[in-house]
Scaffold this motif. Structure first.
Motif, PDB file in Angstrom:
ATOM      1  N   ALA A 373       0.821  -1.217   0.000  1.00 52.34           N
ATOM      2  CA  ALA A 373       0.000   0.000   0.000  1.00 52.34           C
ATOM      3  C   ALA A 373       0.851   1.261   0.000  1.00 52.34           C
ATOM      4  CB  ALA A 373      -0.945   0.009   1.207  1.00 52.34           C
ATOM      5  N   THR A 374       2.065   1.180   0.553  1.00 53.12           N
ATOM      6  CA  THR A 374       2.904   2.376   0.654  1.00 53.12           C
ATOM      7  C   THR A 374       4.303   2.203   0.078  1.00 53.12           C
ATOM      8  OG1 THR A 374       3.573   1.697   2.895  1.00 53.12           O
ATOM      9  CG2 THR A 374       1.717   3.234   2.719  1.00 53.12           C
ATOM     10  N   MET A 375       4.763   0.961  -0.091  1.00 54.40           N
ATOM     11  CA  MET A 375       6.129   0.716  -0.547  1.00 54.40           C
ATOM     12  C   MET A 375       6.116   0.035  -1.919  1.00 54.40           C
ATOM     13  SD  MET A 375       8.171   1.886   1.805  1.00 54.40           S
ATOM     14  CE  MET A 375       7.087   3.094   2.603  1.00 54.40           C
ATOM     15  N   PRO A 376       6.789   0.614  -2.910  1.00 56.89           N
ATOM     16  CA  PRO A 376       6.774   0.028  -4.255  1.00 56.89           C
ATOM     17  C   PRO A 376       7.803  -1.083  -4.429  1.00 56.89           C
ATOM     18  CG  PRO A 376       8.026   2.064  -4.267  1.00 56.89           C
ATOM     19  CD  PRO A 376       7.489   1.902  -2.868  1.00 56.89           C
ATOM     20  N   HIS A 377       7.476  -2.052  -5.272  1.00 55.78           N
ATOM     21  CA  HIS A 377       8.451  -3.049  -5.709  1.00 55.78           C
ATOM     22  C   HIS A 377       9.183  -2.577  -6.963  1.00 55.78           C
ATOM     23  CE1 HIS A 377       7.390  -6.493  -3.075  1.00 55.78           C
ATOM     24  NE2 HIS A 377       6.195  -5.948  -3.071  1.00 55.78           N
ATOM     25  N   ARG A 378       8.518  -1.718  -7.732  1.00 55.65           N
ATOM     26  CA  ARG A 378       9.114  -1.143  -8.939  1.00 55.65           C
ATOM     27  C   ARG A 378       9.079   0.374  -8.807  1.00 55.65           C
ATOM     28  NH1 ARG A 378       5.636  -4.108 -13.509  1.00 55.65           N
ATOM     29  NH2 ARG A 378       3.983  -3.466 -12.077  1.00 55.65           N
ATOM     30  N   PHE A 379      10.020   1.042  -9.464  1.00 54.26           N
ATOM     31  CA  PHE A 379      10.198   2.467  -9.220  1.00 54.26           C
ATOM     32  C   PHE A 379       9.975   3.291 -10.484  1.00 54.26           C
ATOM     33  CE2 PHE A 379      12.849   0.076  -6.297  1.00 54.26           C
ATOM     34  CZ  PHE A 379      12.383   0.559  -5.081  1.00 54.26           C
ATOM     35  N   THR A 380       9.310   4.428 -10.293  1.00 51.53           N
ATOM     36  CA  THR A 380       9.155   5.394 -11.378  1.00 51.53           C
ATOM     37  C   THR A 380      10.341   6.339 -11.369  1.00 51.53           C
ATOM     38  OG1 THR A 380       7.864   6.832  -9.922  1.00 51.53           O
ATOM     39  CG2 THR A 380       6.644   5.269 -11.283  1.00 51.53           C
ATOM     40  N   GLY A 381      10.641   6.903 -12.537  1.00 56.03           N
ATOM     41  CA  GLY A 381      11.775   7.813 -12.622  1.00 56.03           C
ATOM     42  C   GLY A 381      11.514   9.126 -11.914  1.00 56.03           C
ATOM     43  N   ALA A 382      12.562   9.699 -11.349  1.00 58.12           N
ATOM     44  CA  ALA A 382      12.439  11.014 -10.725  1.00 58.12           C
ATOM     45  C   ALA A 382      12.246  12.076 -11.803  1.00 58.12           C
ATOM     46  CB  ALA A 382      13.689  11.312  -9.904  1.00 58.12           C
ATOM     47  N   LYS A 383      11.546  13.160 -11.458  1.00 60.25           N
ATOM     48  CA  LYS A 383      11.299  14.227 -12.431  1.00 60.25           C
ATOM     49  C   LYS A 383      12.600  14.897 -12.852  1.00 60.25           C
ATOM     50  CE  LYS A 383       6.607  15.227 -10.791  1.00 60.25           C
ATOM     51  NZ  LYS A 383       5.699  16.243 -10.182  1.00 60.25           N
ATOM     52  N   ILE A 384      13.510  15.060 -11.910  1.00 56.90           N
ATOM     53  CA  ILE A 384      14.801  15.687 -12.191  1.00 56.90           C
ATOM     54  C   ILE A 384      15.901  14.791 -11.626  1.00 56.90           C
ATOM     55  CG2 ILE A 384      16.258  17.710 -11.809  1.00 56.90           C
ATOM     56  CD1 ILE A 384      13.711  19.339 -11.351  1.00 56.90           C
ATOM     57  N   ALA A 385      16.862  14.452 -12.466  1.00 58.96           N
ATOM     58  CA  ALA A 385      17.991  13.648 -11.993  1.00 58.96           C
ATOM     59  C   ALA A 385      18.887  14.492 -11.097  1.00 58.96           C
ATOM     60  CB  ALA A 385      18.781  13.108 -13.176  1.00 58.96           C
ATOM     61  N   LYS A 386      19.217  13.961  -9.922  1.00 61.08           N
ATOM     62  CA  LYS A 386      20.040  14.678  -8.968  1.00 61.08           C
ATOM     63  C   LYS A 386      21.243  13.832  -8.574  1.00 61.08           C
ATOM     64  CE  LYS A 386      16.243  17.515  -7.231  1.00 61.08           C
ATOM     65  NZ  LYS A 386      15.535  18.026  -6.034  1.00 61.08           N
ATOM     66  N   THR A 387      22.105  14.407  -7.782  1.00 58.08           N
ATOM     67  CA  THR A 387      23.308  13.702  -7.351  1.00 58.08           C
ATOM     68  C   THR A 387      23.096  13.165  -5.939  1.00 58.08           C
ATOM     69  OG1 THR A 387      24.740  15.104  -8.707  1.00 58.08           O
ATOM     70  CG2 THR A 387      25.776  13.894  -6.893  1.00 58.08           C
ATOM     71  N   ALA A 401      21.689   2.913  -2.997  1.00 56.67           N
ATOM     72  CA  ALA A 401      22.273   3.153  -4.315  1.00 56.67           C
ATOM     73  C   ALA A 401      21.421   2.535  -5.415  1.00 56.67           C
ATOM     74  CB  ALA A 401      23.694   2.583  -4.353  1.00 56.67           C
ATOM     75  N   ARG A 402      20.948   1.318  -5.164  1.00 52.80           N
ATOM     76  CA  ARG A 402      20.120   0.640  -6.174  1.00 52.80           C
ATOM     77  C   ARG A 402      18.848   1.429  -6.467  1.00 52.80           C
ATOM     78  NH1 ARG A 402      15.690  -2.823  -6.679  1.00 52.80           N
ATOM     79  NH2 ARG A 402      15.163  -2.569  -4.473  1.00 52.80           N
ATOM     80  N   ILE A 403      18.129   1.806  -5.431  1.00 49.63           N
ATOM     81  CA  ILE A 403      16.859   2.502  -5.623  1.00 49.63           C
ATOM     82  C   ILE A 403      17.078   3.863  -6.283  1.00 49.63           C
ATOM     83  CG2 ILE A 403      14.873   3.503  -4.430  1.00 49.63           C
ATOM     84  CD1 ILE A 403      15.296   1.271  -2.294  1.00 49.63           C
ATOM     85  N   SER A 404      18.079   4.591  -5.817  1.00 49.83           N
ATOM     86  CA  SER A 404      18.349   5.912  -6.385  1.00 49.83           C
ATOM     87  C   SER A 404      18.733   5.809  -7.856  1.00 49.83           C
ATOM     88  CB  SER A 404      19.464   6.599  -5.588  1.00 49.83           C
ATOM     89  OG  SER A 404      19.083   6.787  -4.239  1.00 49.83           O
ATOM     90  N   ALA A 405      19.534   4.825  -8.187  1.00 48.56           N
ATOM     91  CA  ALA A 405      19.927   4.645  -9.583  1.00 48.56           C
ATOM     92  C   ALA A 405      18.748   4.188 -10.437  1.00 48.56           C
ATOM     93  CB  ALA A 405      21.078   3.641  -9.677  1.00 48.56           C
ATOM     94  N   GLU A 406      17.893   3.305  -9.902  1.00 51.43           N
ATOM     95  CA  GLU A 406      16.690   2.886 -10.628  1.00 51.43           C
ATOM     96  C   GLU A 406      15.826   4.092 -10.983  1.00 51.43           C
ATOM     97  OE1 GLU A 406      15.467   0.109 -11.847  1.00 51.43           O
ATOM     98  OE2 GLU A 406      16.135  -1.625 -10.684  1.00 51.43           O
ATOM     99  N   ARG A 407      15.806   5.085 -10.122  1.00 49.32           N
ATOM    100  CA  ARG A 407      14.975   6.257 -10.331  1.00 49.32           C
ATOM    101  C   ARG A 407      15.653   7.302 -11.216  1.00 49.32           C
ATOM    102  NH1 ARG A 407      12.902   9.278  -6.419  1.00 49.32           N
ATOM    103  NH2 ARG A 407      11.044   9.471  -7.729  1.00 49.32           N
ATOM    104  N   GLY A 408      16.878   7.026 -11.662  1.00 50.63           N
ATOM    105  CA  GLY A 408      17.529   7.902 -12.626  1.00 50.63           C
ATOM    106  C   GLY A 408      18.500   8.903 -12.059  1.00 50.63           C
ATOM    107  N   HIS A 409      18.794   8.827 -10.771  1.00 50.23           N
ATOM    108  CA  HIS A 409      19.745   9.764 -10.173  1.00 50.23           C
ATOM    109  C   HIS A 409      21.183   9.350 -10.488  1.00 50.23           C
ATOM    110  CE1 HIS A 409      16.576  11.828  -8.104  1.00 50.23           C
ATOM    111  NE2 HIS A 409      16.254  10.789  -7.356  1.00 50.23           N
ATOM    112  N   ASP A 410      22.082  10.317 -10.400  1.00 47.59           N
ATOM    113  CA  ASP A 410      23.513  10.034 -10.495  1.00 47.59           C
ATOM    114  C   ASP A 410      23.998   9.654  -9.093  1.00 47.59           C
ATOM    115  OD1 ASP A 410      23.684  10.734 -13.239  1.00 47.59           O
ATOM    116  OD2 ASP A 410      23.688  12.859 -12.679  1.00 47.59           O
ATOM    117  N   VAL A 411      24.535   8.446  -8.946  1.00 43.12           N
ATOM    118  CA  VAL A 411      24.837   7.909  -7.621  1.00 43.12           C
ATOM    119  C   VAL A 411      26.331   7.639  -7.490  1.00 43.12           C
ATOM    120  CG1 VAL A 411      24.330   6.098  -5.948  1.00 43.12           C
ATOM    121  CG2 VAL A 411      22.555   6.838  -7.553  1.00 43.12           C
ATOM    122  N   ILE A 412      26.891   8.155  -6.408  1.00 46.26           N
ATOM    123  CA  ILE A 412      28.285   7.892  -6.055  1.00 46.26           C
ATOM    124  C   ILE A 412      28.280   7.140  -4.730  1.00 46.26           C
ATOM    125  CG2 ILE A 412      30.531   8.901  -5.512  1.00 46.26           C
ATOM    126  CD1 ILE A 412      29.526  11.424  -7.077  1.00 46.26           C
TER     127      ILE A 412
END
Length: 677
Positions: A373-387, A401-412
């Motif tokens: 109901a509140t936690m996704p198994h699959r992720f939609t892309g973020a509107k703006i890619a961030k660091t 790192a996995r979730i942030s990268a799935e959403r399109g962010h630049d991850v270090i």
């Protein structure tokens, strides 16, 4: 993948199943008032979205007041459940899966001091160690009542829109009548096989009469109790043949074992340290002897084994229940040719053990399961890619790192050591728990595939982090075992010292465990395998007090085999030098009396202290001052709120960098922080 036997459709009478993979009946303890409401429904709908052919809900759905729920089962003993059934079956079927419900009377396998405080029922007064009740030996009137209650519950399932029902025999009332270990009757329901089978036949006849010829009816049966004096394989084949010959059942779901104590339960629902899929041949033997389809529920966690089960002719449908708790999109990934991307069930056993501790089931390394109901198994892309900058390459940092990268962010991702995995490197030492590395292995594979910028051997400070101009900083630095607050602490070593190999230990070892979880037991395994004589000491009232029944039973069995001894109600007051050995002063926590032991080494496991210095250095410049809004995180919303207009980044710490907990807590932290950023 079109030729994969697991993806081949299967015709079960009039019902076409889209593949051979099923989720077998289990009780995740998501019920509300005995009903499968939204949390329960969404959990099963997610597996349907993920491609499962058949899901059987309602593990151990109770049919009678004297069969009360002891681990969060549904209750189909009255008509109030029917509307909830209808909503669930409509939801699951809308995603292309078939759906059935299991019903049962638990017999002696429940509690008398819950529900309506009725005596539990059984064929005889034989007590079960696992649930501890002494049952009332059923009278003929009880047998007639229960037979009718099965039929009434089956009718409610039919009215609720299910494609079929499964009657549970194995270890429950019907199976208890069958087992010579339990049934000591001298009337027409005891003694000979036909007598012990009589109740099963009456229930089948009554159920079929209640639902008519069209509803699919199956039964979960025992293929071998694997216990001295219990049902053996030959007798179980004969039972299956007699049941199939009635024409009243459309399938048999075969499993083996006798879950009448904790180790028996572990053999039935195996955690790490138990053989994988040990009972396939038992199911195959019955398949060769009857003319009805055979399903199997029994520890099949990986695609290769499931494929062998079907292609090898052992079963027609294969249960992969816990595998789909770990990854409800298992079938969809298989169909897309992404078998290597399936999040593996590694046998953490957190799901089943929590239920047996009276808590809702969760997956040890998929925090979204049961929280759909509140936690996704699959992720939609973020509107703006961030660091996003993450410090720490353990489970928490890897999941962030996995979730942030799935959403399109630049991850270090910065990791201080030369290898990712964090504490899982220690937890996987030895044999019993080595499968736990599969959690890290999958996460590492995913962040690598997603192109995360991984920087090993990087012990960074605040300036280096800020040099990456981050929008979000996640501190996942974990913790470390601080010295214990006892006299002579410098003469002790930590479990980490042992598991990392930094300290080599031999001789007599006193292992003091103040936590009651896996860490000390994994250490004990390592010490015993190295030839040490180990005494495990705890101040708790039980060894491994925080572990559930399957995990504790398996690891304690393995330690007992290696002559590890266990003592409770003892705490360390002081450690002193005694020549080239150590003198340990122990205090009995109940009486206050003391004693002394001479050993070669004292190993301490008392949890971890968060490594939070970097977090403290970064707080002042954070837009949220490092704070997580509790109301938002509880509601499943973005918990990062601006409270500092002069800040330039958001800051969160997760996992053991906050407080020592477990893998699931670390992954859940990461999911809640990263899913909406």
């Amino acid at each position: 993948m079109k030729n994969d036997p697991l993806l081949a459709p299967f015709q079960l009478r009039h019902l076409t199943l889209r593949n051979r993979i099923m989720s077998t009946a289990h009780a995740p303890s998501y019920e509300e008032g005995g009903h499968p409401r939204d949390r329960y429904r969404l959990y099963h709908e997610e597996k349907a979205k993920g491609g499962v052919g058949l899901t059987i809900i309602g593990g151990s759905t109770n049919i009678a007041p004297d069969s009360p729920s002891v681990f969060g089962q549904l209750y189909a003993g009255d008509d109030n459940i029917i509307p909830w059934f209808e909503k669930l079956t409509d939801g699951v079927r809308s995603h292309g899966a078939a759906v059935m419900c299991q019903i049962t009377h638990m017999g002696r396998r429940t509690a008398w001091d819950d529900g309506h405080w009725l005596p539990v029922a059984g064929p005889s007064g034989t007590r079960e160690r696992a649930h501890r009740s002494f049952p009332k030996a059923m009278e003929i009137e009880d047998i007639d009542r229960v037979t009718k209650q099965f039929a009434d519950a089956a009718r409610r399932c039919q009215q609720g829109g299910f494609d079929g029902i499964e009657l549970l025999s194995h270890s429950h009332l019907l199976g208890q009548f069958l087992s010579p270990l339990i049934n000591k009757r001298h009337d027409n329901y005891g003694g000979s096989l036909d007598n012990r089978l009589r109740l099963t036949m009456q229930v089948l006849e009554s159920v079929r009469e209640a639902v008519g010829p069209d509803l699919i009816v199956g039964m979960r049966v025992t293929g071998d109790e694997l216990s001295k004096g219990g049902l053996d394989a030959d007798e179980c084949v004969e039972i299956a043949q007699k049941i199939a010959a009635t024409g009243a059942v459309d399938f048999l779901n075969v499993l083996a074992g006798a879950p009448y104590d904790d180790l028996g339960l572990a053999g039935w629902v195996p955690p790490m340290g138990m053989p994988s899929a040990p009972h396939l041949t038992v199911a195959g033997r019955i398949r060769a002897a009857v003319d009805v389809p055979i399903f199997h529920a029994g520890g099949v966690a990986d695609i290769a084994t499931a494929r062998h089960a079907v292609a090898g002719g052992h079963v027609d449908l294969i249960g992969m229940t816990r595998a789909q708790i770990a990854d409800p999109y298992l079938v969809a990934k298989l169909a897309r040719g992404e078998e290597d991307r399936i999040r593996p069930c590694v046998g953490l056993g957190y799901c089943v053990d929590r239920v047996n501790q009276g808590k809702p089931s969760v997956c040890g390394h998929n925090a979204a399961t049961g929280r759909e109901a509140t936690m996704p198994h699959r992720f939609t892309g973020a509107k703006i890619a961030k660091t996003v900058v993450i410090i720490g390459g353990g489970p928490a940092g890897l999941e962030a790192a996995r979730i942030s990268a799935e959403r399109g962010h630049d991850v270090i991702l910065f990791e201080a050591s030369d290898k990712l995995g964090g504490q899982l490197k220690l937890a996987s030492v030895g044999m019993t728990r080595r499968q736990i590395w599969g959690v890290a292995d999958w996460l590492i594979g995913e962040v690598t595939r997603l192109g995360v910028d991984i920087r090993l051997n990087s012990y960074v400070d605040a300036d280096e982090v800020l040099g990456e101009t981050p929008d979000l900083v996640i501190v996942a630095t974990g913790g470390w075992p601080a010295p214990p607050s006892i006299e002579g602490a410098g003469l002790t070593i930590s479990s980490w010292d042992v598991l990392s190999g930094e300290v080599r230990v031999k001789g007599d070892v006193l292992l003091f465990d103040e936590v009651g979880d896996h860490a000390a037991l994994v250490c004990a395994v390592a010490l015993a395998r190295a030839g040490c004589s180990v005494t495990h000491v705890t101040p708790d009232r039980a060894t491994a007090q925080d572990l559930g029944p399957t995990n504790s039973a398996v690891v304690l069995r393995d330690l007992a085999r290696q002559a590890v001894t266990f003592e409770c109600f003892q705490e360390i007051e002081a450690v002193s030098q005694a020549g080239n050995r150590k003198e340990v002063a122990l205090r009995q926590v109940l009486t206050g009396s003391t004693c002394k032991r001479i050993v070669d080494h004292v190993v301490i496991e008392h949890g971890i202290t968060p490594m939070d210095a970097l977090y403290d250095d970064l707080k002042a410049g954070a837009r949220n001052r490092g704070q997580i809004d509790q109301a938002s995180i509880v509601a499943g919303q973005n918990p990062l709120h601006v409270t500092n207009d002069d800040g330039s980044y958001f800051l969160a710490r997760i996992g053991d960098a906050v407080a020592g907990r477990n893998i699931h807590a670390a992954l859940y932290d990461a999911l809640r922080i990263c899913k909406d950023f």
